[in-house]
Design a protein around this motif. Structure first.
Motif, PDB file in Angstrom:
ATOM      1  N   ALA A  55       0.832  -1.209   0.000  1.00  0.00           N
ATOM      2  CA  ALA A  55       0.000   0.000   0.000  1.00  0.00           C
ATOM      3  C   ALA A  55       0.863   1.253   0.000  1.00  0.00           C
ATOM      4  O   ALA A  55       0.593   2.223  -0.732  1.00  0.00           O
ATOM      5  N   VAL A  56       1.920   1.251   0.819  1.00  0.00           N
ATOM      6  CA  VAL A  56       2.839   2.390   0.870  1.00  0.00           C
ATOM      7  C   VAL A  56       3.544   2.567  -0.473  1.00  0.00           C
ATOM      8  O   VAL A  56       3.656   3.683  -1.001  1.00  0.00           O
ATOM      9  N   LEU A  57       4.013   1.453  -1.041  1.00  0.00           N
ATOM     10  CA  LEU A  57       4.749   1.524  -2.308  1.00  0.00           C
ATOM     11  C   LEU A  57       3.855   1.995  -3.445  1.00  0.00           C
ATOM     12  O   LEU A  57       4.285   2.795  -4.295  1.00  0.00           O
ATOM     13  N   GLN A  58       2.623   1.505  -3.498  1.00  0.00           N
ATOM     14  CA  GLN A  58       1.706   1.912  -4.564  1.00  0.00           C
ATOM     15  C   GLN A  58       1.430   3.411  -4.505  1.00  0.00           C
ATOM     16  O   GLN A  58       1.373   4.092  -5.532  1.00  0.00           O
ATOM     17  N   LYS A  59       1.240   3.904  -3.300  1.00  0.00           N
ATOM     18  CA  LYS A  59       0.983   5.340  -3.125  1.00  0.00           C
ATOM     19  C   LYS A  59       2.180   6.157  -3.604  1.00  0.00           C
ATOM     20  O   LYS A  59       2.026   7.162  -4.314  1.00  0.00           O
ATOM     21  N   GLN A  60       3.375   5.714  -3.234  1.00  0.00           N
ATOM     22  CA  GLN A  60       4.575   6.465  -3.619  1.00  0.00           C
ATOM     23  C   GLN A  60       4.885   6.307  -5.097  1.00  0.00           C
ATOM     24  O   GLN A  60       5.454   7.215  -5.712  1.00  0.00           O
ATOM     25  N   LEU A  61       4.505   5.174  -5.673  1.00  0.00           N
ATOM     26  CA  LEU A  61       4.756   4.927  -7.098  1.00  0.00           C
ATOM     27  C   LEU A  61       4.055   5.966  -7.962  1.00  0.00           C
ATOM     28  O   LEU A  61       4.625   6.454  -8.944  1.00  0.00           O
ATOM     29  N   SER A  62       2.822   6.307  -7.601  1.00  0.00           N
ATOM     30  CA  SER A  62       2.082   7.297  -8.390  1.00  0.00           C
ATOM     31  C   SER A  62       2.756   8.659  -8.319  1.00  0.00           C
ATOM     32  O   SER A  62       2.816   9.401  -9.302  1.00  0.00           O
ATOM     33  N   VAL A  63       3.304   9.010  -7.157  1.00  0.00           N
ATOM     34  CA  VAL A  63       4.030  10.272  -7.004  1.00  0.00           C
ATOM     35  C   VAL A  63       5.314  10.231  -7.816  1.00  0.00           C
ATOM     36  O   VAL A  63       5.667  11.178  -8.535  1.00  0.00           O
ATOM     37  N   PHE A  64       6.028   9.127  -7.696  1.00  0.00           N
ATOM     38  CA  PHE A  64       7.301   8.927  -8.390  1.00  0.00           C
ATOM     39  C   PHE A  64       7.108   9.052  -9.903  1.00  0.00           C
ATOM     40  O   PHE A  64       7.911   9.662 -10.607  1.00  0.00           O
ATOM     41  N   SER A  65       6.032   8.465 -10.413  1.00  0.00           N
ATOM     42  CA  SER A  65       5.811   8.389 -11.857  1.00  0.00           C
ATOM     43  C   SER A  65       5.308   9.696 -12.455  1.00  0.00           C
ATOM     44  O   SER A  65       5.697  10.070 -13.562  1.00  0.00           O
ATOM     45  N   SER A  66       4.458  10.389 -11.720  1.00  0.00           N
ATOM     46  CA  SER A  66       3.804  11.568 -12.300  1.00  0.00           C
ATOM     47  C   SER A  66       4.562  12.877 -12.062  1.00  0.00           C
ATOM     48  O   SER A  66       4.378  13.840 -12.801  1.00  0.00           O
ATOM     49  N   HIS A  67       5.388  12.918 -11.033  1.00  0.00           N
ATOM     50  CA  HIS A  67       6.110  14.161 -10.722  1.00  0.00           C
ATOM     51  C   HIS A  67       7.603  13.858 -10.477  1.00  0.00           C
ATOM     52  O   HIS A  67       8.156  14.203  -9.440  1.00  0.00           O
ATOM     53  N   LEU A  68       8.218  13.239 -11.463  1.00  0.00           N
ATOM     54  CA  LEU A  68       9.580  12.733 -11.285  1.00  0.00           C
ATOM     55  C   LEU A  68      10.579  13.836 -10.947  1.00  0.00           C
ATOM     56  O   LEU A  68      11.335  13.725  -9.980  1.00  0.00           O
ATOM     57  N   ASN A  69      10.584  14.899 -11.736  1.00  0.00           N
ATOM     58  CA  ASN A  69      11.571  15.967 -11.507  1.00  0.00           C
ATOM     59  C   ASN A  69      11.354  16.666 -10.173  1.00  0.00           C
ATOM     60  O   ASN A  69      12.309  16.930  -9.430  1.00  0.00           O
ATOM     61  N   ASP A  70      10.091  16.977  -9.878  1.00  0.00           N
ATOM     62  CA  ASP A  70       9.787  17.620  -8.596  1.00  0.00           C
ATOM     63  C   ASP A  70      10.181  16.722  -7.437  1.00  0.00           C
ATOM     64  O   ASP A  70      10.706  17.182  -6.418  1.00  0.00           O
ATOM     65  N   PHE A  71       9.924  15.426  -7.633  1.00  0.00           N
ATOM     66  CA  PHE A  71      10.248  14.464  -6.572  1.00  0.00           C
ATOM     67  C   PHE A  71      11.751  14.423  -6.339  1.00  0.00           C
ATOM     68  O   PHE A  71      12.223  14.443  -5.201  1.00  0.00           O
ATOM     69  N   ALA A  72      12.506  14.353  -7.435  1.00  0.00           N
ATOM     70  CA  ALA A  72      13.969  14.276  -7.327  1.00  0.00           C
ATOM     71  C   ALA A  72      14.543  15.531  -6.687  1.00  0.00           C
ATOM     72  O   ALA A  72      15.450  15.460  -5.846  1.00  0.00           O
ATOM     73  N   ASN A  73      14.019  16.666  -7.071  1.00  0.00           N
ATOM     74  CA  ASN A  73      14.538  17.928  -6.529  1.00  0.00           C
ATOM     75  C   ASN A  73      14.145  18.152  -5.078  1.00  0.00           C
ATOM     76  O   ASN A  73      14.817  18.896  -4.356  1.00  0.00           O
ATOM     77  N   GLY A  74      13.069  17.529  -4.641  1.00  0.00           N
ATOM     78  CA  GLY A  74      12.563  17.771  -3.300  1.00  0.00           C
ATOM     79  C   GLY A  74      13.048  16.796  -2.254  1.00  0.00           C
ATOM     80  O   GLY A  74      12.600  16.842  -1.099  1.00  0.00           O
ATOM     81  N   HIS A  75      13.947  15.880  -2.630  1.00  0.00           N
ATOM     82  CA  HIS A  75      14.429  14.877  -1.678  1.00  0.00           C
ATOM     83  C   HIS A  75      15.948  14.814  -1.670  1.00  0.00           C
ATOM     84  O   HIS A  75      16.600  15.067  -2.683  1.00  0.00           O
ATOM     85  N   GLU A  76      16.479  14.440  -0.525  1.00  0.00           N
ATOM     86  CA  GLU A  76      17.915  14.182  -0.404  1.00  0.00           C
ATOM     87  C   GLU A  76      18.263  12.918  -1.200  1.00  0.00           C
ATOM     88  O   GLU A  76      17.407  12.057  -1.439  1.00  0.00           O
ATOM     89  N   LEU A  77      19.537  12.795  -1.580  1.00  0.00           N
ATOM     90  CA  LEU A  77      19.963  11.660  -2.392  1.00  0.00           C
ATOM     91  C   LEU A  77      19.669  10.330  -1.698  1.00  0.00           C
ATOM     92  O   LEU A  77      19.186   9.385  -2.330  1.00  0.00           O
ATOM     93  N   HIS A  78      19.944  10.246  -0.398  1.00  0.00           N
ATOM     94  CA  HIS A  78      19.721   8.966   0.290  1.00  0.00           C
ATOM     95  C   HIS A  78      18.229   8.622   0.339  1.00  0.00           C
ATOM     96  O   HIS A  78      17.856   7.445   0.299  1.00  0.00           O
ATOM     97  N   GLU A  79      17.361   9.614   0.397  1.00  0.00           N
ATOM     98  CA  GLU A  79      15.915   9.368   0.381  1.00  0.00           C
ATOM     99  C   GLU A  79      15.473   8.875  -0.994  1.00  0.00           C
ATOM    100  O   GLU A  79      14.693   7.926  -1.119  1.00  0.00           O
ATOM    101  N   LEU A  80      15.972   9.524  -2.008  1.00  0.00           N
ATOM    102  CA  LEU A  80      15.653   9.174  -3.388  1.00  0.00           C
ATOM    103  C   LEU A  80      16.105   7.745  -3.708  1.00  0.00           C
ATOM    104  O   LEU A  80      15.348   6.940  -4.276  1.00  0.00           O
ATOM    105  N   ALA A  81      17.330   7.435  -3.333  1.00  0.00           N
ATOM    106  CA  ALA A  81      17.900   6.116  -3.618  1.00  0.00           C
ATOM    107  C   ALA A  81      17.159   5.013  -2.878  1.00  0.00           C
ATOM    108  O   ALA A  81      16.919   3.932  -3.438  1.00  0.00           O
TER     109      ALA A  81
END
Length: 518
Positions: A55-81
């Motif tokens: 459930a957690v992964l599915q929720k985050q997957l939609s964020v990851f897929s639809s707002h990739l650049n914003d997601f990458a810019n808004g997180h630290e490298l270790h969080e992203l990885a």
């Protein structure tokens, strides 16, 4: 079970406490929930939280897929990885583009992350899930490894030095949580919070239950081996069923899969035994009769075979027919023809290798590898495991398994090349077995032993990428089965890297010792 029900009552109480804390965390802090998922998986207790994690992964997957650049810019490298790794290892095909910004300026990256062990390790672990064609992700992995090695040279006495060295030696993706040191999983931050210290308590309870179950299962395996009667034959008297049991013990990770572990051990036993018959005990004429009997699936015309070979055929036929009958009763589908074909394919490969061995002529490396992939017996093991999962057993999925799918091919190739590579390193084996490396060197006369080993390491690495890709794109076969395939590949380094100082191997040996001395 003989041991007290108290442990299951205690497990239920602790599990309820953990689940309550996890649900509360998910509603409050999505990033923190990923750290806890990581801890749960490292402790090997994820089977208790499959629905919650997904459930957690599915929720985050939609964020990851639809707002990739914003997601990458808004997180630290270790969080992203971390999120990238957890999503991919659960079979979600998230794009590696999220790391594209790392390639722009390596000097800047070194300056920013050279001392950031947390980010470098997270990136290193994430890049192990790369698939074919992801050069940028491979470059990021290479860079993180370089920086971690450089950090180790500068900080040999640092309290995290051992952890960094172990990460470089044995990345998470290539190992099983059961054979890792879990004493360092919880960070100091989580150790101060009571709701998360119970994770370690749950893991200890789980280990106790699993250990007791494994001990009972190996007793049943030894009983089966005795009852089947083969131990009375001199040729078979020295076999150790524990060796066969290690594979299903490690690959069926859910403690509830007790019957499956026992059943799969039986199939594995015959692969080892028949392999020895073809390598050591039989003449070419005898092996031809033996192989033809399996092709016909009957004992007729086997009078010339020695008793131990006829006994082996009897056990093979009876065991496979019984297995097929059980599957038919559960699913209304009789898999006997598919099972027969898997054994015929294996014995044809054994027969080809027997001709090579006795002729003294080395085949071409490509020809050797094509046959060697089949002669591992991996396809037989994985086919039986597929039926034992009881999921998605229908005409379509059986047809996929009948055709030696790529995911099975990749596991078998990793095993064959790893076994040949380690055998080649042992001087007493060089030039005897006619391994892939011997065949390759026979074709390429000027290649050195060191270079041929590098070549094989590259082939193994490439096959892992194909396996990673199969985990992501395979939608015809159930996830439980594809995870089993992944676990089988993860067991290869432990079963075939004889001389390694891998700490996971030490833990495996300790667990085996406990079962032997039960």
């Amino acid at each position: 079970m003989d041991f007290s029900d108290d442990i299951y009552i205690k497990q239920a109480l602790v599990l309820k406490e953990v689940k309550h804390a996890f649900q509360k965390l998910v509603s409050e802090d999505s990033m923190e929930s990923f750290y806890v998922i990581d801890i749960i998986q490292r402790l090997g207790i994820q089977h208790h939280f499959e629905e919650e994690i997904e459930a957690v992964l599915q929720k985050q997957l939609s964020v990851f897929s639809s707002h990739l650049n914003d997601f990458a810019n808004g997180h630290e490298l270790h969080e992203l990885a971390l999120q990238f790794r957890l999503l991919r290892q659960s079979g979600h095909h998230v794009a590696a583009d999220v790391f594209d910004s790392l390639k722009s300026n390596k000097r800047e990256f070194r300056a920013k992350y050279g001392e950031d062990v947390k980010s470098l390790i997270a990136l290193q672990e994430a890049t192990q899930l790369s698939i074919e064609g992801e050069d940028n992700l491979d470059d990021a992995g290479c860079l993180s490894r370089q920086l971690l090695h450089a950090w180790l040279k500068r900080h040999t006495e640092h309290h995290e030095a051992i952890y960094v060295a172990n990460t470089l030696e044995d990345p998470l993706h290539y190992g099983l949580s059961r054979f890792r040191d879990t004493s360092v999983v919880l960070s100091d931050y989580y150790k101060t919070k009571k709701e998360w210290t119970c994770l370690e308590e749950l893991a200890e309870i789980n280990s106790c239950i699993v250990r007791t179950m494994n001990q009972k299962e190996i007793i049943q395996v030894y009983k089966w081996w005795k009852d089947v009667g083969m131990v009375k034959e001199e040729k078979f008297a020295m076999y150790q069923p524990l060796k066969w049991y290690i594979w299903p013990m490690a690959c069926f990770t859910d403690p509830s899969f007790s019957d499956q572990r026992i059943e799969l051990t039986k199939s594995i036993s015959l692969i080892y035994i028949i392999d020895d018959i073809f390598d050591v005990h039989g003449t070419l004429d005898q092996l031809t009769i033996f192989r033809d009997a399996v092709n016909r699936w009957e004992l007729g015309d086997t009078e010339e075979l020695p008793d131990f070979m006829k006994m082996c055929l009897n056990v093979l036929f009876d065991m496979t027919n019984d297995f097929a009958e059980r599957i038919y009763k559960r699913h209304g589908l009789n898999p006997i023809d598919t099972l027969k074909r898997s054994w015929v394919r294996l014995l044809n490969a054994f027969m080809e290798e027997a001709h090579w061995l006795r002729s003294g002529d080395l085949p071409r490396s490509e020809e050797y590898l094509n046959i060697g992939i089949v002669s591992t017996g991996v396809h037989v093991v994985l086919l039986h495991a597929f039926f034992l999962f009881d999921e998605s057993v229908n005409m379509e999925t059986v047809a996929v398994m009948d055709n030696f799918p790529q995911i099975v091919h990749s596991v078998a190739k990793i095993l064959r090349l790893s076994d040949d590579l380690e055998g080649f390193k042992k001087e007493e084996v060089k030039g005897v077995d006619g391994s892939y490396l011997d065949c390759y060197m026979n074709e390429h006369k000027h290649i050195s032993a060191e270079d041929v080993q590098k070549h094989v390491c590259h082939l193994i690495s490439s096959e892992w990428k194909r396996l990673n890709g199969q985990i992501l794109i395979q939608n015809q076969l159930p996830t439980s089965f594809t995870n089993f395939c992944l676990n089988a590949a993860r067991m290869v380094p432990l079963m075939y890297h004889y001389t390694t100082n891998n700490p996971c191997l030490s833990i495996l040996r300790e667990q085996i010792k406990m079962m032997v001395n039960m």
